[in-house]
Design a protein around this motif. Sequence first.
Motif, mmCIF file in Angstrom:
data_model
loop_
_atom_site.group_PDB
_atom_site.id
_atom_site.type_symbol
_atom_site.label_atom_id
_atom_site.label_comp_id
_atom_site.label_asym_id
_atom_site.label_seq_id
_atom_site.Cartn_x
_atom_site.Cartn_y
_atom_site.Cartn_z
ATOM 1 N N THR A 17 17.528 6.194 24.901
ATOM 2 C CA THR A 17 17.959 5.359 25.865
ATOM 3 C C THR A 17 19.347 4.119 25.528
ATOM 4 O OG1 THR A 17 16.149 4.098 24.646
ATOM 5 C CG2 THR A 17 16.278 4.960 26.511
ATOM 6 N N ASP A 18 19.162 3.316 24.080
ATOM 7 C CA ASP A 18 20.433 2.541 24.244
ATOM 8 C C ASP A 18 22.077 3.213 23.435
ATOM 9 O OD1 ASP A 18 20.103 3.883 21.589
ATOM 10 O OD2 ASP A 18 18.589 2.456 20.621
ATOM 11 N N LEU A 40 33.369 -3.408 21.708
ATOM 12 C CA LEU A 40 33.309 -4.447 22.051
ATOM 13 C C LEU A 40 33.070 -4.606 23.029
ATOM 14 C CD1 LEU A 40 34.799 -5.523 18.645
ATOM 15 C CD2 LEU A 40 32.012 -5.054 18.563
ATOM 16 N N VAL A 55 33.117 -0.276 34.716
ATOM 17 C CA VAL A 55 31.911 -0.748 34.002
ATOM 18 C C VAL A 55 32.549 0.153 32.930
ATOM 19 C CG1 VAL A 55 30.029 -0.197 33.049
ATOM 20 C CG2 VAL A 55 29.863 -0.474 35.259
ATOM 21 N N VAL A 59 29.660 -0.273 25.956
ATOM 22 C CA VAL A 59 28.606 -1.217 26.196
ATOM 23 C C VAL A 59 27.390 -1.236 26.582
ATOM 24 C CG1 VAL A 59 30.100 -3.281 24.309
ATOM 25 C CG2 VAL A 59 29.642 -2.663 27.104
ATOM 26 N N PRO A 61 24.094 1.206 28.048
ATOM 27 C CA PRO A 61 23.330 2.364 27.066
ATOM 28 C C PRO A 61 23.195 2.965 28.736
ATOM 29 C CG PRO A 61 22.339 -0.103 27.492
ATOM 30 C CD PRO A 61 23.877 0.162 28.142
ATOM 31 N N VAL A 63 20.273 3.650 29.508
ATOM 32 C CA VAL A 63 18.800 3.406 29.732
ATOM 33 C C VAL A 63 19.858 2.448 31.487
ATOM 34 C CG1 VAL A 63 18.866 1.340 29.416
ATOM 35 C CG2 VAL A 63 16.613 1.931 30.326
ATOM 36 N N LEU A 64 20.426 2.219 31.262
ATOM 37 C CA LEU A 64 21.367 1.150 32.895
ATOM 38 C C LEU A 64 21.553 2.593 34.057
ATOM 39 C CD1 LEU A 64 23.004 -1.319 31.197
ATOM 40 C CD2 LEU A 64 20.996 -1.116 32.326
ATOM 41 N N VAL B 325 12.902 -1.314 27.274
ATOM 42 C CA VAL B 325 14.809 -1.138 28.606
ATOM 43 C C VAL B 325 15.261 -2.470 27.524
ATOM 44 C CG1 VAL B 325 15.850 -1.884 30.465
ATOM 45 C CG2 VAL B 325 13.324 -0.857 30.158
ATOM 46 N N SER B 328 17.106 -1.559 24.191
ATOM 47 C CA SER B 328 17.564 -0.654 24.195
ATOM 48 C C SER B 328 18.683 -1.622 24.698
ATOM 49 C CB SER B 328 17.326 0.064 25.436
ATOM 50 O OG SER B 328 16.608 1.214 24.606
ATOM 51 N N ILE B 329 18.650 -2.117 26.282
ATOM 52 C CA ILE B 329 20.263 -2.770 26.540
ATOM 53 C C ILE B 329 20.662 -3.823 25.080
ATOM 54 C CG2 ILE B 329 21.356 -4.529 28.195
ATOM 55 C CD1 ILE B 329 18.847 -3.743 29.735
ATOM 56 N N THR B 331 20.897 -3.186 21.675
ATOM 57 C CA THR B 331 21.485 -2.487 20.967
ATOM 58 C C THR B 331 22.777 -2.022 21.344
ATOM 59 O OG1 THR B 331 19.239 -1.555 20.440
ATOM 60 C CG2 THR B 331 20.984 -0.516 19.441
ATOM 61 N N ALA B 332 22.747 -1.813 23.045
ATOM 62 C CA ALA B 332 24.751 -1.456 22.704
ATOM 63 C C ALA B 332 25.422 -2.253 23.719
ATOM 64 C CB ALA B 332 23.832 0.205 24.266
ATOM 65 N N ALA B 333 25.149 -3.183 24.564
ATOM 66 C CA ALA B 333 25.588 -3.682 24.763
ATOM 67 C C ALA B 333 25.933 -5.447 23.770
ATOM 68 C CB ALA B 333 24.698 -4.335 26.047
ATOM 69 N N SER B 336 26.649 -5.173 18.459
ATOM 70 C CA SER B 336 28.236 -4.558 18.282
ATOM 71 C C SER B 336 28.912 -5.907 18.135
ATOM 72 C CB SER B 336 28.458 -3.542 19.184
ATOM 73 O OG SER B 336 28.433 -3.687 20.617
ATOM 74 N N PHE B 387 28.259 -8.595 31.981
ATOM 75 C CA PHE B 387 27.485 -6.930 32.709
ATOM 76 C C PHE B 387 26.939 -7.697 34.414
ATOM 77 C CE2 PHE B 387 28.220 -7.487 27.988
ATOM 78 C CZ PHE B 387 27.979 -5.931 27.795
ATOM 79 N N SER B 390 27.114 -3.465 35.690
ATOM 80 C CA SER B 390 26.641 -2.394 35.136
ATOM 81 C C SER B 390 25.225 -2.607 35.591
ATOM 82 C CB SER B 390 26.911 -2.099 33.492
ATOM 83 O OG SER B 390 26.614 -3.594 32.187
ATOM 84 N N MET B 391 24.992 -4.144 35.003
ATOM 85 C CA MET B 391 23.280 -4.368 35.654
ATOM 86 C C MET B 391 22.720 -5.052 36.586
ATOM 87 S SD MET B 391 21.983 -5.955 31.600
ATOM 88 C CE MET B 391 22.934 -5.761 30.164
ATOM 89 N N ASN B 392 21.826 -4.216 37.106
ATOM 90 C CA ASN B 392 20.958 -4.431 37.970
ATOM 91 C C ASN B 392 19.977 -6.060 38.140
ATOM 92 O OD1 ASN B 392 18.453 -3.684 37.257
ATOM 93 N ND2 ASN B 392 18.624 -1.771 38.816
ATOM 94 N N GLN B 395 17.281 -4.832 35.277
ATOM 95 C CA GLN B 395 17.519 -4.717 33.674
ATOM 96 C C GLN B 395 18.352 -5.743 33.623
ATOM 97 O OE1 GLN B 395 20.758 -1.720 35.399
ATOM 98 N NE2 GLN B 395 19.093 -0.090 35.216
#
Lengths: 165, 450
Positions: A17-18, A40, A55, A59, A61, A63-64, B325, B328-329, B331-333, B336, B387, B390-392, B395
């Motif tokens: 998911t990530d 980044l 988008v 960055v 994931p 899961v989105l 959730v 996960s967000i 970690t990726a967003a 880094s 963001f 990319s996020m609702n 999220q």
Amino acid sequence: MMTLKVNGREHQVDAETDTPLLYVLRDDLKLNAAKFGCGLGQCGSCTVIVDGKAVLSCVTPMVLLEGKQVTTLEGLGTIAEPAPIQRAFMEEQAAQCGYCIPGMMMRAQALLQRNSKPTDEQIRAELEPHLCRCGTHMRILRAVHRAARLMDTAEASPAANRSAR
Amino acid sequence: MRASARIIAGIVAIVLISAAVAAFAIAWRPAIAAIDPPGPQSFDDALVKRGRDLAAIGNCSDCHTRRGAKNFAGGLPVPTPFGTIFSTNITPEPETGIGRWSEAAFRRAMRSGVNREGQHLYPTFPYDHFTNVSDEDDRALYAFLMTRQPVRAAARDNQLSFPFNQRLAIAGWKLLFLRHDTYQPDPKQSAEWNRGAYLVEGLAHCGACHTPRNALGAERVSAQFAGGDVDDWHAYAINDQSRSPVPWTADALFAYLREGWHPDHGTARGPMAKVVSNLSSVPASDVRAIAAYMAGVSGASTSDRTGPSEAALTRARTASQANAVGASIYTAACASCHEGGRPLPYGGVDLRLSTAISSPDPRNLINIVLSGIEAVEGERSPIMPGFAASMNDEQASALLNYLRARFSDQPAWTGVEKSIQDARRTQTVFLQTSPAPRNAPADPQQREKP
């Protein structure tokens, strides 16, 4: 396993998911138009369109992305049938090394889908998150204007029908 | 009976008339005669230069300049709980600006909030602070403003409901809340501290954002610097109630106010970005003085630097289990940059040090997650992608709750999703009407001088 909709097709991908979307696009689906620049979210070269919005895929994931439509540059047009945005960038010779260009095109595409006649100022503001070290900015600006004109007149062309959603 | 009724009626009439006369006497201010706009060459260069620095300390350009419009020409909408007030044109244009204002008229506006024509000004213009500014500094500010490029731009009508649209009501407000005390130095403190106090309480008007306001929009004296609201951002408590995980020192404050970021605290953004951008261009000694005074005001923080302790690790594990959730967000967003170890301003602050995450109000964190931090053209400055696309809401809410649970020892926020919806709406307005967030350059010489 996760389902990911890219360019109109559903893919089953084995990803956490990530995991960033960019990794899945490039490593699993071999869609290499989106580039890994900084990883980044600071350079814009990984930009794709998700549900009509630009988008940064490095960055974003997995899961989105449930239930969302991802469009990459490959989904806009092909070498044989380039989309208006691709034709415009070629005709203006807007790429030098070209690394930033797919990202630039995707964000420009998203802009043109919601604003068919952007001003110079709006294009500059929109493309602000994108870096180009070659310095082809003026050509990129011209290319976006040209794409706007092409889209205006090329509604019936096959490439336009495949434009991102 | 008839006679006594007449007497009572007479008394009532007299009381009413005297009340009206008294109210008029309190509220009425004479116009100050218009002058021919003085030429720019009639002001001494050194005085203008000093006025320029003072105007930067006062952050005048922030409210009096609309994004993309001419400097100091006004027209910026300032949202208040009472309606929208538009800033005025303070260029020396004779008809729509302050070109026909004498120095005395300018000083009266600064001291008492009355314009040249004698109308009361709304306290959105922070004259409750400017009343402390010395004659000398008012003279320099006047010289600076009168030598700017005149811009013809008529003031826009304020959008206020009754009774707030009655300027006479402001006279009552002033009776209650405006203190005409000039700043009195404290002989027990250093000259630097006193200079800082003079600037902070006066021209820099820090409390205008950082002090909470009462129902009538006046700063609550008993809660000075306890945190307030501005433009849909929360101005943090900067007194001893500060939620900053690491206590502020004078050195940290100086670096932050000068450069827009500090490794132990993160970056200035939102309305504060403009403040530090302005402070980066003024004499370092003045910023040092402000820092010295504010370090005393903020005192010791409520919590000490946590460090990578056992408790923090436990928090991280439980937060991830509770909110997969959000984890996960993150970690990726976020990780880094924020766990990359790259120093500020290009790397992200260690989120355990983030005041936004420890603050009782989630709005600043929401604003920055949605909008990011725009890089400043040609300068070394913090940068973060937004963001919003990319996020609702759900999220983004999961991410916010995760950050709060993992990186602060504070209780969970309530109503995060609602605040996110509000921020999506208000940030659009914010981005359209305010100058781009600007942070200080590494080298202030790079910044254009007016």
